[in-house]
Design a protein around this motif. Sequence first.
Motif: not given
Length: 235
Positions: A17-29, A223-235
């Motif tokens: 869920e974390i990968l799909n909802k938060a990390v995926k959009p960030l690495v796609e950028k 890793v940067a996507a995991f540790q981003s403010d955007e990921t923290e905001a989602v989870f």
Amino acid sequence: EDDKTITVAASPTPHAEILNKAVKPLVEKDGYKLEVKEFTDYVQPNTATEDGEVDANYFQHKPYLDNFNKEKGTHLVSVEGIHFEPFGLYPGKTKDLQNLQDGATVAVPNDATNEARALLLLQDAGLIKLKDSADFNPTIDDIETYNTKITIEELKANVIPSTLADVTAAVVNGNYALDFGLKTEDAIYKDDQLDIDEYWNLIAARSADLEDADKLETYKKVVAAFQSDETEAVF
């Protein structure tokens, strides 16, 4: 160098869920495509990573990874610790810790590292006393005293939630608790106080891949996507 796809093996909840909802959009950028392969056990994600079926995995903590490498002869290493999931002692026939009495049956995971963590939890809850020599990796043989005369039942981690109706209480891994619909606040005891680096869920990859500068750079983006403010905001 044209392959911009990153494939990660993960358990469904919360890792996929974390990968799909938060990390995926960030690495796609960054021009990458993230593919997530879900597994419901603790073996296939590591064997898939070792065999090159996936680039990395996200489901385990370091003690489990180290023990897996030792037992299976794999060559996996931690890329980075990501998040901590508390272990919980969840109610079965008994709904609170004070009513867990002599004769109770407590289910624990049967893999070495998670069982060790479960025993440390039971000790911290005051149910057992472990030998001082057991240190960080106790087994059932290291139980010195049963403060409450419980019977410990060793089961596969992924089946424990389904046994709650049949046992007095059970120690459940965080991801399987979530997957089964259990909430952290449902636990009658949890190991927040054991929030130490060794038990953080991590990203694991083949050691050889981390020696490749281009692949290492890719892992750093994840890793940067995991540790981003955007990921923290989602989870």
